[in-house]
Scaffold this active site. Structure first.
Site, mmCIF file in Angstrom:
data_model
loop_
_atom_site.group_PDB
_atom_site.id
_atom_site.type_symbol
_atom_site.label_atom_id
_atom_site.label_comp_id
_atom_site.label_asym_id
_atom_site.label_seq_id
_atom_site.Cartn_x
_atom_site.Cartn_y
_atom_site.Cartn_z
ATOM 1 N N ASP A 69 0.783 -1.029 -0.094
ATOM 2 C CA ASP A 69 -0.090 0.110 -0.043
ATOM 3 C C ASP A 69 0.906 1.356 0.116
ATOM 4 O O ASP A 69 1.967 1.191 0.371
ATOM 5 C CB ASP A 69 -0.739 -0.014 1.447
ATOM 6 C CG ASP A 69 -1.986 -0.821 1.123
ATOM 7 O OD1 ASP A 69 -2.156 -1.409 0.199
ATOM 8 O OD2 ASP A 69 -2.869 -0.769 2.062
ATOM 9 N N ASP A 74 -4.419 -2.561 4.962
ATOM 10 C CA ASP A 74 -4.436 -2.077 6.295
ATOM 11 C C ASP A 74 -6.324 -2.140 6.408
ATOM 12 O O ASP A 74 -6.971 -1.972 7.201
ATOM 13 C CB ASP A 74 -4.430 -0.977 6.447
ATOM 14 C CG ASP A 74 -4.575 0.124 5.404
ATOM 15 O OD1 ASP A 74 -5.284 -0.123 4.432
ATOM 16 O OD2 ASP A 74 -4.398 1.158 5.296
ATOM 17 N N ASP A 110 -9.211 -5.471 2.118
ATOM 18 C CA ASP A 110 -7.691 -5.927 1.859
ATOM 19 C C ASP A 110 -7.799 -7.580 2.500
ATOM 20 O O ASP A 110 -6.780 -8.214 1.792
ATOM 21 C CB ASP A 110 -6.391 -5.263 2.597
ATOM 22 C CG ASP A 110 -6.558 -3.996 1.787
ATOM 23 O OD1 ASP A 110 -6.653 -3.794 0.751
ATOM 24 O OD2 ASP A 110 -6.026 -3.017 2.589
#
Length: 1195
Positions: free
Chosen positions: A460, A781, A785
């Site tokens: 990310d 997070d 996901d």
């Protein structure tokens, strides 16, 4: 509605309590009849209050929560239980000892030892008979002959040592991981309202009656009723197996169950059941985890429900939800629920294969040894010496056969590297402990070593590569692009008011900017970081958001469209004083701008915003901001008339025709340590890819700053939409060949959805384009996901910004949310792999030499030069201590200078095989030289062909001692496995290694000098010791000779422990019934798979209920309906009501309770109609509840 219902119920409770009919201790402690009833009753205890005062108390409690006094909280814990599910009792040390004793090799040794012991005490009558053959001549000391029992006893003692070491290791491992688990649990906090303050408390501190704030991404820690909120959607698949998200609302389906995940929205819940009484707790209790707690509670017997159903015959039968095949379905479920145990990591797969290969070889060698010894004895005795088999000689011959059997077993024991599991466990456990200090909280052990094989990391951007401290640095307001924060006086008041309201109201009320902890520090950002950046912008404009929130509290928000990955925006509707509605919106600039048809100009007036204006704005404002690495957010609003009121559920009609207020550019600086960390990854052969929801220009700018992409390189940066277009065929199906064309060059995937992330990860893992199967690590997070984190070989969740769902789906939690911690995880992973390889190199050298010595020695001299006890000592020290010494080597930066091993690389490389065979040649040459000419070299008696029970010889003691010395020095050689010359490099950084080598040397001196008969040792002279040590030191010199031989020339050397693609995980273990439920997609839990299905006959203390519906509600509700129904009039009235509902049922009355069998058409209709009607009836008939209560129980 809630207040009205609670008033009616509270009246009845007040009457019962005040008339002394019902005492506080009788309030059902397992579940509550209705949560508000609990609140109302517990507040009203001991005094009859007026309607108005109760109404005020209910509303007050819902708004301000519990007072939070210690006495109140303690009382609640006492009555309703703590929010803690007692874990299963760990295995006791004795149980672990018993498990260690199940090892087949140890059982064979025990049998051999017991037989040997038995025979040593038995003096056969034919012993002195000259007609009985002896294998070889030689004098035998009478005293020594009587000490024959020592060998058997010594073998048993060695077995005890092995068992104790194994059991202790298992016990310490169990203890360590319980500690780790409790740390994970302690770190989980939840937001509750207490004393009008919003505070975060550990999950275990939540009590019944608490008002908890639930939000997107939470894992619900207890059961409760949804009392206020917006657009709440729950994933109940962990309970029901159904992947569809369930929409919750106050008037329809308000039940929230523990163990489920919040996928969308936010709100407040009134906690109604905690710990073993919550839905998760019930299931754990049924699975035996909380069994003892339940037993204790049964004994007390002071709950109303327990009182009603003491007949114990009550059991609840659950039909599997989707599987109609009965037993077959259950079998599948069992397989599925244990699936997480079957998944093998790369290292496990390779080790298993290697262990099987070695085991087979050892078995064959030991069988051949026994056969040759028996044949040699038989031929020598009965053919060459022409002896007769006399009956009195049988016990003597049996003793010989037992001796041969023990030698055979010894060969097998030495062949099997029993220390391997120990080495793996020690290495992993040690690494996990150390990784904790490097901000890696490992949830699944094997993830630790898998990380060492990682070839790709999909990371990310926000919070991982960047600091996640958002600040607005540019803004476009009223047709002006401000490169820094504008002066508030330059903005029209009307525009400024709109902007402040839009930001203050259309943000989570839990997001705040707090004063800095230290003077001169930065203000603290609490909650969503993007929203914090916007609130900071309000403060920079010298405005305040709090008065706006005070004016319009969260309860007054009319409708909220929460942010999710599909909308990429958030909108909030408020009711204006004139009755009309205003909706504020914010979100990704290009998405929100497309929905804007008007914009506010420099004077604060509204003008038309045409598509060409939008294109110009994108070109002149948004793209330049994005190229500076800024995240662009557009803020807009729309007014609606109250007549007619819009249909808020038709989202597409609502979220359109907006008026743009401004566009802001938010900066999230790159973490200073990230570029260096990414450079290390690239040097180590790991490709880093950025997967983000941001604009492609922003993503590309950050990727350049991080060093993920370098100008002039051949790389690909694409958006999610373009990615999907390229990987799908005309039918819209994903094709692996298409993914294979993209992923090798892909470095940045922008504006991606969680599904895109999952598709990319799956595509890279399944790809066969490159020779090595890719091992992919993923960071995440958000709740969405989850699937990608589960699909990845190693999933990293963010410890600070991560949601509970992401943490639950992950293998490692980054406690500091920092990318550089991933690099440390790679180092530790590679170190684990290397530690195991070092141990294998050492262990297999010992095994090869010991097996050949035992085998040839036994075949040539009818006796192994290394006795069973000596072999066990070698095995014990070499296995246990060497595994400890070599497995605790600390990692070095040099580990990051090589490329990852990958899945297909064998565990034992050619270099290692060269070292193993090279050292084996040296050791065998010296041992056989000592065996056949040693007595001449040292001028001592020969130990060969000694008779049974003969005393230990110096000759064989020298062989044993030399063998151990060579292993000891070879342990130092084994520290290097890639052909390095300096084997002492960094040896003093590992004090455990130095201690073990010196300790083993000291124990060896004791064994040789004082071991005597049990260890078959005779004390040695100093010069003999010097020779043994000198030969051992030769190992280090020989190691340098071996390192000189180029491995590339030794093409004939085979590698071992290679893992082929198909052997990674047995197909049936993973793909069992895939079409029924895709684990990666639907079940975001690895630790506890809480299936209702497959639990066929579950014992509870409720009633016997058969579900015909796929909808699961807490079964106890039905029970409570009937408890309430008893108050209505009489049992007959209750039955009449049920019949009018069209419900089939039978009821049996026992002296101590009721047994009810129900066939329920639809639980939903039952709850919606009967439950509320009963509550209504209670209100109207509360005149004489006491007598009704008694008469119902009288019947």
């Amino acid at each position: 509605k809630i207040v009205q219902h609670s008033l009616k119920v509270a009246k009845l409770w007040i009457h019962l309590i005040s008339s002394g009919r019902l005492f506080h201790s009788q309030i059902p402690r397992q579940k509550m009849l209705c949560p508000l009833l609990v609140c109302a009753s517990s507040w009203a205890l001991g005094s009859a209050l007026s309607q108005r005062s109760i109404a005020v108390m209910v509303v007050h409690r819902l708004m301000f929560g519990l007072p939070g006094t210690a006495a109140d909280l303690e009382k609640r814990k006492l009555i309703f239980g703590k929010n803690f599910i007692p874990p299963k009792k760990p295995k006791t040390f004795l149980q672990l000892v018993w498990e260690a004793l199940q090892d087949v090799t140890l059982i064979i040794l025990e049998i051999a030892a017991i037989i040997s012991l038995g025979l040593s005490f038995y003096q056969p009558p034919g012993e002195g008979n000259e007609g009985c053959a002896t294998v070889s001549g030689g004098a035998e000391d009478e005293g020594e002959a009587e000490a024959g029992w020592i060998e058997g006893a010594a073998i048993l003692l060695s077995v005890v040592c092995v068992v104790l070491v194994t059991a202790f290791n298992d016990w310490s491992k169990e203890k360590q991981f319980r500690g780790l688990q409790s740390r994970i649990e302690q770190e989980q906090k939840f937001t509750v309202v207490r004393g009008a303050q919003v505070i975060q408390i550990p999950v275990a501190e939540i009590v019944v009656g608490d008002i908890a704030q639930v939000k997107y991404g939470d894992l619900l820690p207890s059961d409760g009723i949804f009392i206020q909120g917006n657009d709440l959607k729950i994933d109940e698949s962990s309970l029901t197996g159904e992947s569809d998200q369930v929409r919750k609302s106050v008037d329809k389906d308000p039940m929230l169950l523990s163990g489920t995940h919040v996928m969308e929205g936010s709100g407040r819940m009134l906690v109604t059941a905690v710990g073993v009484n919550s839905q998760t707790g019930i299931i754990f209790t049924l699975l035996g985890a909380g069994g003892e707690e339940e037993e204790k509670k049964d004994k007390k017997g002071n709950s109303l429900i327990a009182h009603l159903s003491q007949d114990g015959a009550a059991a609840m039968e659950m039909q599997p939800l989707k599987s109609a095949e009965g037993g077959e379905g259950d079998e599948k479920e069992k397989k599925k629920s244990s699936m997480h145990k079957k998944e093998k990591s790369v290292l496990q797969g390779k080790l298993t294969k290697l262990a099987v290969q070695i085991g087979k070889a050892g078995l064959v060698m030991s069988a051949i040894t026994v056969i040759i010894l028996v044949l040699y004895f038989a031929v020598d005795t009965f053919v060459v010496n022409k002896k007769q088999w006399l009956p009195e000689c049988t016990p003597v011959y049996v003793q010989y056969f037992v001796k041969f059997f023990i030698i055979g077993v010894t060969v097998l024991v030495v062949a099997v590297p029993e220390g391997l599991p120990l080495a793996v466990t020690i290495s992993l456990a040690y690494s996990v402990k150390k990784m904790m200090k490097d901000n890696n909280l490992v949830r699944h052990l094997d993830a630790c070593e898998t990380m060492g094989n990682a070839t790709a990391i999909c990371s990310d951007k926000t919070g991982t590569l960047t600091t996640n401290r958002m600040t607005v640095v540019q803004a476009y307001i009223g047709d002006v692009h401000y490169k820094e924060i504008p002066d508030p006086d330059s903005i029209p008041n009307k525009t400024l008011d709109l902007l402040v309201n839009a930001i203050a109201i259309n943000s989570a009320y839990t997001t705040k900017i707090l004063p800095p902890e230290k003077e001169g520090g930065l203000p603290r950002q609490v909650g969503n970081k993007t929203e914090c950046g916007l609130l900071g912008f309000v403060l920079q404009l010298k405005q305040d958001y709090q008065p706006v929130r005070n004016l319009i509290p969260e309860e007054k928000l009319y409708k909220v469209y929460t942010f999710n990955s599909v909308r990429k925006s958030m909108s909030t509707v408020v009711k204006m004083p004139d009755g009309s509605f205003r909706m504020y919106s914010k979100g990704a600039s290009e998405i929100v701008l497309k929905k804007c048809s008007r914009i506010i100009n420099a004077t604060g007036e509204i003008r038309v915003f045409r598509p060409r204006d939008r294109d110009e704005m994108v070109k002149k404002v948004i793209e330049p901001m994005a190229c500076d690495g800024l995240r662009t957010i557009c803020i807009a609003y729309r007014d609606f008339s109250s007549n007619p009121e819009p249909d808020w559920d038709s989202e597409n009609d609502i979220l359109t025709d907006l008026t743009c207020i401004c566009v802001v550019g938010i900066e999230d600086p790159v973490r200073p340590e990230v570029p260096e960390a990414i450079r290390k990854c690239q040097r180590a052969g790991i490709t880093v890819r950025m997967v983000t929801g941001d604009n492609i220009n922003t993503a590309r700018a950050i990727a350049i700053k991080c060093g993920i992409i370098h100008p002039g390189e051949d790389f690909l940066c694409i958006e999610g939409k373009e990615f999907n277009r390229r990987i799908r065929n005309e039918k819209g199906e994903i094709e692996q060949e298409r993914i294979d064309k993209i992923w090798p060059k892909l470095r940045v995937l922008a504006r991606s959805s969680p599904t895109d992330k999952h598709t990319l990860v799956k595509g890279i893992i399944d790809s066969t384009q490159v020779e090595q199967r890719q091992v992919v690590a993923v960071t995440g997070d958000g709740t969405n996901d989850g699937p990608a984190l589960k699909k990845a070989d190693v999933g990293f969740a963010m410890g600070i910004a991560g949601t509970d769902v992401a943490k639950e789906a992950s293998d490692i939690i980054l406690t500091d949310d920092n990318f550089s911690s991933i690099v440390k995880a790679v180092m530790w992973g590679r170190n684990v792999y290397d530690s195991i390889s070092k141990f294998l190199q050492f262990q297999l050298t010992v095994n090869v030499v010991a097996v050949i010595v035992a085998f040839t020695g036994a075949c040539i001299t009818q006796d192994s030069p290394l006795k069973a006890v000596q072999m066990l000592w070698v095995n014990l020290i070499m296995d246990t201590f060497a595994s400890l010494a070599l497995a605790t080597e600390p990692p070095t930066e040099s580990l990051l200078l090589r490329r990852p091993y990958g899945r297909n690389k064998p565990l034992i490389s050619r270099t290692m095989m060269k070292n193993i065979l090279g050292h084996a040649v040296y050791q065998l040459t010296l041992i056989f030289t000592l065996l056949f000419v040693g007595e001449k070299m040292f001028k001592i008696d020969s130990g060969r062909n000694a008779p049974l029970h003969s005393p230990p010889s110096e000759h064989y003691t020298i062989i044993f001692n030399t063998f151990v010395m060579m292993q000891l020095f070879n342990e130092i050689n084994a520290r290097k496995i890639h052909g390095e010359r300096n084997v002492f490099d960094g040896i003093f950084r590992n004090p455990i290694f130095c201690t073990i080598v010196l300790g083993t040397f000291a124990v060896q001196i004791v064994i040789v000098q004082f071991g005597g008969k049990p260890f078959s040792c005779s004390p040695l002279q100093l010069d003999q010791w010097m020779w043994c040590v000198f030969i051992g030191l030769g190992e280090l010199v020989w190691g340098q000779v071996i390192a000189t031989i180029p491995t590339s020339r030794l093409k004939f050397l085979k590698e071992a422990g290679r893992l082929t693609e198909k052997e990674e995980v047995p197909e049936e273990d993973l793909n069992e019934d895939v079409e029924e439920i895709d684990h990666a997609e639907r079940e975001l839990r690895r630790g506890q798979i809480l299936w209702f299905r497959g639990l066929n006959r579950i014992q509870t203390q409720v009633y016997h209920i058969k579900y015909r519906s796929a909808l699961i509600f807490p079964p106890v509700f039905i029970v409570e309906i009937f408890i309430l129904a008893y108050y209505v009039g009489s049992l007959q009235a209750c039955l009449k009501k049920l019949t009018s509902e069209g419900l089939e049922f039978t009821i049996n009355i026992f002296p101590n309770g009721l047994h009810l069998v129900l066939s329920v058409g639809s639980l939903k209709s039952l709850l919606n109609s009967l439950f509320w009607r009963v509550l209504h009836d209670l209100g109207s008939q509360h005149g004489k509840p006491g007598s009704v209560f008694n008469s119902a129980f009288g019947e």
